[in-house]
Design an enzyme around this catalytic site. Structure first.
Site, PDB file in Angstrom:
ATOM      1  N   CYS A 536      -0.984  -1.308   6.866  1.00 52.70           N
ATOM      2  CA  CYS A 536      -1.141  -1.811   5.507  1.00 52.70           C
ATOM      3  C   CYS A 536       0.145  -1.570   4.711  1.00 52.70           C
ATOM      4  CB  CYS A 536      -2.315  -1.126   4.811  1.00 52.70           C
ATOM      5  SG  CYS A 536      -3.906  -1.407   5.634  1.00 52.70           S
ATOM      6  N   THR A 537       0.327  -2.400   3.689  1.00 55.77           N
ATOM      7  CA  THR A 537       1.490  -2.225   2.823  1.00 55.77           C
ATOM      8  C   THR A 537       1.211  -1.069   1.873  1.00 55.77           C
ATOM      9  OG1 THR A 537       1.973  -4.595   2.936  1.00 55.77           O
ATOM     10  CG2 THR A 537       3.004  -3.350   1.159  1.00 55.77           C
TER      11      THR A 537
END
Length: 673
Positions: A536-537
């Site tokens: 995930c960012t």
């Protein structure tokens, strides 16, 4: 006998005129509030037949003429005028504030100056008899125009009176044809003598020589009449009568009121008493147009409700940008910005913010490319998406983002393309024709756009667009995020940029590097074998909009630089002290911006192109030019292939030999006796 009464002239500014005024003020005048000439046309009165309740019952109705100001008011060459219309020149004053517009003393000065100019023209062979004044304040944000017309008219003393009634005119068509052939649309009044078919015409300034004084010819004046009243000529006759009396000593004459159709009339006029022999005083002048309520007050034209909402939005978007040129940056080239076609690779957090800021700069053509769908975690970080976009598995990001851009501003040409970008270290099968089609589609997109933004969430996904951007000489802007850091940079433009010398500093002859020029290894698979926090960012929410804003501002600065994509790297100190004209009006154009939120610091970094770079070196470009997709297939499938192509593998071996040769050295022997 009662003094002759005149029908006031009515103004008729068209919506096209207000649009032309807004454009002229916004694009040319800006803060300049000097008065300027404009043109208009006087259209004569006419009478028309209208049907009443019964089919065979008609009525003759008079329609007053007016001063029509159209969209060509600012043009030197006017289009074709209606029959019998007369072209006139007036004075326009656009005030910068509503307070200045309301100042009565300013309007009085303008009116008095115009009267003085008219009186001075009486000593020439081209007297000005139909001047007009328009004062206005344009609220360009709301499309509301406050305005007031004035038609200066000199008051004759003594007054003129009628010797009888106004009567129909015989041979009116001969007179009308004479006016067209002699004066076309340039004269509102002229002298006439003779009888058909031997009529003669002359300008008013020839009054002293046109008539044979020995035969006591009556002076006859023809003027284009804007009044439809039977016994009251139009406003323009006032100055004609004053001029003939004051300049040529005329005390009686015949006036022919030239109107549309068969409604023209004529009457004999004379001064009510002999002119005074006392020293001449400046004549009194009147002429401010009354409000429809009857008061002497300005009028208001509100064009907002009349305009197409889409066009309103387009003009409003451009308004703020054009105001920048008024005072702050007159050299700003907005057309170059709006005409730039931008390709956004990635429609996630960075892509959404970049697209919004591009629209703020007036960019009209935006294409977004992404292969993913909207997930439930996206809307809070990606401003072009909402909760409904996440339902049922999520909508495709690129088309959805493009649709939202058009909802925000219908004037934008936004396209969304669902496309996956092939990457080094992500093998493809030998029979996978879809990948080759994706490459061809991506290259076509890069080729058809002017600027490319690399806004993806992996390092290797930026490799192929980097190669294509360098191949086609595009402006490539790269933005990448860390947890509390960001990188924004522009790629060098290739061999052409390397030949450019820059005296005020910056990188040397090698040119500017790309995203991969600092790497000594080829890009590889960074997406596999990652934990959830790596997939995930994970970044501070404020980092993305900061980086996106800097990426767009960097592009705009490049576009404004005289060298464009070839602009060398600049530092703030060199941009401020440089005497060269080859700078951007927006300031320095850096190569890289590296920001750290932890230290609240942004650094300007310069990097030269690496001749063995896996993204922009001639080795890579030549190999792609020669072998095309076959080269790309090996890059995708073979981990070390790029290093072989660029010679990085030889560099490794040479480095190892140097290290091996240094192992036998005694580093502690330095300085010993």
């Amino acid at each position: 006998m009662a003094p002759l009464q005149f029908q006031p002239l009515a103004s008729q500014p068209t919506p096209a005129f207000w649009a032309a005024l807004a454009a002229h003020k916004l694009n040319h005048l800006k803060l300049d509030d000097s008065h300027l000439p404009i043109t208009a046309q006087i259209e004569p009165a006419k009478r028309v037949l209208i049907n009443k309740e019964r089919v065979d019952d008609t009525a003759d109705v008079g329609i007053d003429g007016s001063l029509v100001v159209g969209g060509d008011a600012f043009e030197a060459e006017r289009g074709r005028l209606p029959p019998n219309a007369v072209s006139v020149t007036g004075t326009l004053k656009i005030f910068n504030t509503i307070e200045e517009f309301k100042d009565t003393s300013a309007k009085k000065r303008l009116f008095d100056d115009l009267v003085s100019q008219m009186l001075e023209s009486f000593d020439t062979d081209r007297p000005v008899l139909n001047p007009f004044l328009l004062v206005t304040f344009a609220d360009l944000k709301k499309y509301v125009y406050h305005y007031w017309f004035a038609f200066p008219a000199l008051v004759s003393s003594p007054a003129w009176v009628m010797d009888g009634e106004f009567m129909p005119v015989d041979e009116i068509e001969d007179i009308r044809n004479l006016a067209q052939s002699h004066f076309q649309h340039n004269t509102a009044a002229f002298l006439l003598k003779g009888a058909a078919p031997h009529l003669s015409a002359a300008p008013l300034s020839s009054c002293s020589t046109f008539y044979d004084k020995t035969q006591s010819e009556m002076v006859t004046v023809v003027f284009h009449d804007t009044s439809s009243l039977p016994s009251n000529p139009g406003w323009g006759l006032r100055n004609v009568l004053y001029y003939l009396s004051a300049k040529h000593g005329i005390t009686s004459l015949v006036v022919i009121c030239l109107r549309g159709g068969s409604s023209s009339t004529q009457a004999s006029l004379s001064l009510s008493s002999p002119p005074s022999t006392a020293p001449a005083k400046p004549p009194q002048a009147v002429g401010w147009e009354r409000h429809p309520s009857g008061k002497l007050s300005p009028r208001v034209a509100d064009l907002g409700p009349m305009m197409d909402p889409t066009r309103l939005a387009a003009q409003a978007v451009d308004l703020n940008l054009k105001l920048i040129k008024w005072r702050l940056l007159p050299a700003l080239d907005l057309d170059k910005i709006s005409g730039t076609r931008c390709l956004l690779l990635g429609a996630g957090t960075l892509g959404c913010y970049v697209a919004r800021i591009l629209m703020g700069w007036g960019v009209r053509n935006i294409t977004l490319v992404d292969s993913s769908t909207v997930s439930y975690s996206n809307p809070v970080r990606q401003p072009l998406f909402t909760f409904s976009d996440c339902l049922n598995g999520g909508l495709p990001k690129a088309p959805t983002a493009a649709k939202k851009l058009q909802e925000i501003f219908p004037g934008v040409n936004a396209q969304g393309v669902v496309l996956g970008i092939p990457m080094p270290g992500h093998p493809i099968s030998s029979s996978d024709d879809a990948v080759e089609k994706d490459v061809a589609k991506l290259e076509a997109l890069v080729k058809s756009h002017d600027a490319v933004f690399l806004l993806m969430d992996s390092r290797e996904s930026r490799w192929l667009p980097t190669v294509l951007g360098r191949k086609w000489g595009k402006v490539v802007v790269n933005a990448a995020l860390g947890f509390d850091s960001f990188l924004v940079m522009r790629h060098g433009a290739g061999a052409g940029a390397r030949r450019i010398q820059w005296d005020e500093g910056g990188v040397g002859e090698k040119g500017l590097g790309c995203y991969y020029c600092n790497d000594i290894v080829a890009p590889a698979d960074s997406l596999s074998d990652r934990t959830l926090d790596q997939m995930c960012t994970v970044t501070r929410p404020g980092v993305a909009p900061i980086a996106a804003a800097m990426a767009v501002e960097l592009l705009i600065s490049v576009l404004q630089h005289p060298l464009g994509v070839h602009a060398p790297a600049e530092r703030p100190d060199t941009a401020e002290t440089s005497t060269s004209t080859k700078t951007s009006p927006l300031g320095c154009v850096p190569h890289q911006l590296r920001g750290q939120m932890y230290q609240w610091k942004t650094q300007i970094v310069e990097g030269e192109a690496f001749d063995r770079c896996t993204g922009c070196s001639d080795y890579v470009l030549n190999e792609y030019e020669t072998n095309g997709f076959a080269f790309l297939r090996r890059v995708f499938n073979e981990k070390d292939y790029l290093e072989k192509v660029t010679g990085l593998d030889e560099l490794y071996r040479e480095s190892e030999k140097v290290i091996e040769g240094m192992e036998g050295l005694d580093w502690d022997s330095e300085g010993e006796e």
